[in-house]
Every structure is written in C-alpha cells, then in structure tokens.
Design a protein around this motif. Structure first.
Motif, PDB file in Angstrom:
ATOM      1  N   HIS A  10       0.842  -1.204   0.000  1.00 47.75           N
ATOM      2  CA  HIS A  10       0.000   0.000   0.000  1.00 47.75           C
ATOM      3  C   HIS A  10       0.873   1.249   0.000  1.00 47.75           C
ATOM      4  O   HIS A  10       2.020   1.204   0.430  1.00 47.75           O
ATOM      5  N   THR A  11       0.297   2.349  -0.467  1.00 42.06           N
ATOM      6  CA  THR A  11       0.972   3.640  -0.344  1.00 42.06           C
ATOM      7  C   THR A  11       0.214   4.549   0.614  1.00 42.06           C
ATOM      8  O   THR A  11       0.745   5.566   1.041  1.00 42.06           O
ATOM      9  N   ARG A  12      -1.010   4.202   0.955  1.00 46.17           N
ATOM     10  CA  ARG A  12      -1.838   5.068   1.807  1.00 46.17           C
ATOM     11  C   ARG A  12      -2.480   4.227   2.900  1.00 46.17           C
ATOM     12  O   ARG A  12      -2.980   3.132   2.641  1.00 46.17           O
ATOM     13  N   THR A  33      -4.175   4.597   7.332  1.00 45.34           N
ATOM     14  CA  THR A  33      -4.493   5.382   8.526  1.00 45.34           C
ATOM     15  C   THR A  33      -3.718   4.790   9.686  1.00 45.34           C
ATOM     16  O   THR A  33      -3.567   3.573   9.783  1.00 45.34           O
ATOM     17  N   SER A  69      -0.040  18.996   8.939  1.00 44.82           N
ATOM     18  CA  SER A  69      -0.489  18.401   7.679  1.00 44.82           C
ATOM     19  C   SER A  69       0.443  18.792   6.548  1.00 44.82           C
ATOM     20  O   SER A  69       0.891  19.936   6.462  1.00 44.82           O
ATOM     21  N   GLY A  84       7.225   9.891   3.055  1.00 41.96           N
ATOM     22  CA  GLY A  84       5.785  10.009   2.931  1.00 41.96           C
ATOM     23  C   GLY A  84       5.283  11.315   3.504  1.00 41.96           C
ATOM     24  O   GLY A  84       6.037  12.078   4.116  1.00 41.96           O
ATOM     25  N   THR A  85       4.000  11.565   3.298  1.00 44.24           N
ATOM     26  CA  THR A  85       3.353  12.800   3.743  1.00 44.24           C
ATOM     27  C   THR A  85       2.260  12.475   4.747  1.00 44.24           C
ATOM     28  O   THR A  85       1.501  11.526   4.561  1.00 44.24           O
ATOM     29  N   THR A 143      -1.201  13.577   6.764  1.00 42.48           N
ATOM     30  CA  THR A 143      -2.391  14.428   6.703  1.00 42.48           C
ATOM     31  C   THR A 143      -3.131  14.282   8.026  1.00 42.48           C
ATOM     32  O   THR A 143      -3.517  13.173   8.402  1.00 42.48           O
ATOM     33  N   THR A 148      -3.555  10.231   8.447  1.00 43.00           N
ATOM     34  CA  THR A 148      -3.472   9.485   7.198  1.00 43.00           C
ATOM     35  C   THR A 148      -2.073   9.698   6.647  1.00 43.00           C
ATOM     36  O   THR A 148      -1.571  10.828   6.623  1.00 43.00           O
ATOM     37  N   ILE A 149      -1.448   8.615   6.214  1.00 40.40           N
ATOM     38  CA  ILE A 149      -0.083   8.689   5.695  1.00 40.40           C
ATOM     39  C   ILE A 149      -0.099   8.223   4.245  1.00 40.40           C
ATOM     40  O   ILE A 149      -0.693   7.203   3.915  1.00 40.40           O
ATOM     41  N   THR A 150       0.554   9.010   3.383  1.00 40.63           N
ATOM     42  CA  THR A 150       0.701   8.664   1.974  1.00 40.63           C
ATOM     43  C   THR A 150       2.189   8.498   1.689  1.00 40.63           C
ATOM     44  O   THR A 150       2.947   9.454   1.793  1.00 40.63           O
ATOM     45  N   ASP A 201       5.635   7.430  -0.625  1.00 43.01           N
ATOM     46  CA  ASP A 201       6.119   7.613  -1.994  1.00 43.01           C
ATOM     47  C   ASP A 201       6.240   6.294  -2.750  1.00 43.01           C
ATOM     48  O   ASP A 201       6.277   6.286  -3.979  1.00 43.01           O
TER      49      ASP A 201
END
Length: 191
Positions: free
Chosen positions: A98-100, A102, A119, A134-135, A137, A154-156, A158
């Motif tokens: 996964h890339t995204r 919670t 954020s 990652g980023t 939110t 929430t983490i996204t 790379d």
C-alpha cells in the motif's frame, strides 16, 4: 492456535546470479517456510513469486525455518532478480502493498527529537526494514500534533510497502527519530 502465514523482511541481499538465484538474509516475523515453497516478493515496486531453493541457519542448510529465526534464503526465479532490502517474502496472497493508510502516531518529547507535526509534513517512515518518504495528513479539526501527544493521521507513502493491520513503524523528522505509530486501517489491495 492457528499459525499465521509465512512473512520475512529482507534485510540484506548478498549475491545475485543473473536469472538463476539470489541469496538474501532476514528475520522470519511469523509462520514457517520450507525448501521448495513458493514465496511472494512484496513492496518497493517489486512483485512476483520465486521458489525457495535453500535455507541456511547459522551456515547450516535446513529444510524448514520458523518465526523469530534469522536465516539466509536462496531464491530461484525471474522475480528474485529484483529483490531488495525492505521488501518482504510472504506466503502468496497473505499480505499486500500500500501507499496510503491510517495510523495512530505518538510524537516523542522535544528532548528526544520530537517536533510539531503538521499536515503536509514530509517524514521518513521506517516500516520493517524499509525506509520510505511520505506525507502526513492530520484530521481537519487538528492543526498540529505537538511533542508528547498523539493523533490518528493518514499517511501517503512515496513507494508501495507491505503493510498489515496493527503493524508498527517509526518515523524521522529532519534526520532525527521523532515518533512511532501503529497501522489502524488499510484500503483494499492495490491492483
């Protein structure tokens, strides 16, 4: 008690014999693996299956290895050529990348390296043996997570990383350990 499926994080890749075999090392997190088993390579852009040609424990060839053992595994198959540190070997279909996701995070104190997380913040996440940028939110009601506090975020990432519910990870901010977290929710598998 039901045994969980085989899962091993790739910590190091020693040798590549193009098109023939790959020798790698890691710790088995759960389950068992046998010589001759097919395993799936998951995460960091790699995927596919390979066959376990040999298993070494303390330089001795064994037929089977199980959870909490440090092993060297020899893989055969075309997909094995792309194996790298941070990927996992798993029973086919038992884990997905996964890339995204919670997660619940906790930020360390300022003295320990923690800093305010907002954020859009870019952090380096350490998931098993993988280090991936990652980023973060934050929920709409929250403007930041202060040191010694926590929140659901929430983490996204790379890159695709093998994740499972309840998996633990750490994160770094500006090169310093900043906190840790637990995966609480995953979306459906990535096609």
């Amino acid at each position: 008690m039901v045994e969980r499926p085989f899962l091993m994080c790739v910590e190091d890749v020693f040798q590549r014999h193009r098109g023939r075999t790959v020798v790698l090392a890691g710790r088995i997190e759960q389950g068992r693996v046998h010589t001759g088993d097919d395993v799936e390579i998951v995460g960091l852009g790699g995927s596919g299956t390979a066959r376990v040609e040999d298993i070494l424990v303390r330089r001795v060839s064994v037929v089977e290895a199980s959870a909490d053992m440090n092993v060297v595994v020899v893989l055969r198959g075309g997909a094995a050529d792309g194996v790298e540190r941070g990927q996992v070997l798993a029973a086919p279909g038992s884990i997905s990348a996964h890339t995204r996701f919670t997660a619940d995070i906790a930020v360390l104190s300022e003295e320990q390296g923690g800093a305010e997380v907002v954020s859009g913040e870019r952090l380096c996440f350490h998931i098993r043996c993988a280090a991936v940028w990652g980023t973060v939110t934050l929920p709409q009601r929250l403007d930041m997570v202060r040191p010694l506090h926590g929140s659901e975020v929430t983490i996204t990432l790379d890159e695709l990383v093998a994740l499972d519910d309840g998996g633990r990870f750490a994160f770094r901010y500006r090169g310093r350990a900043a906190g840790s977290g637990t995966v609480t929710q995953l979306p459906g598998p990535v096609p």
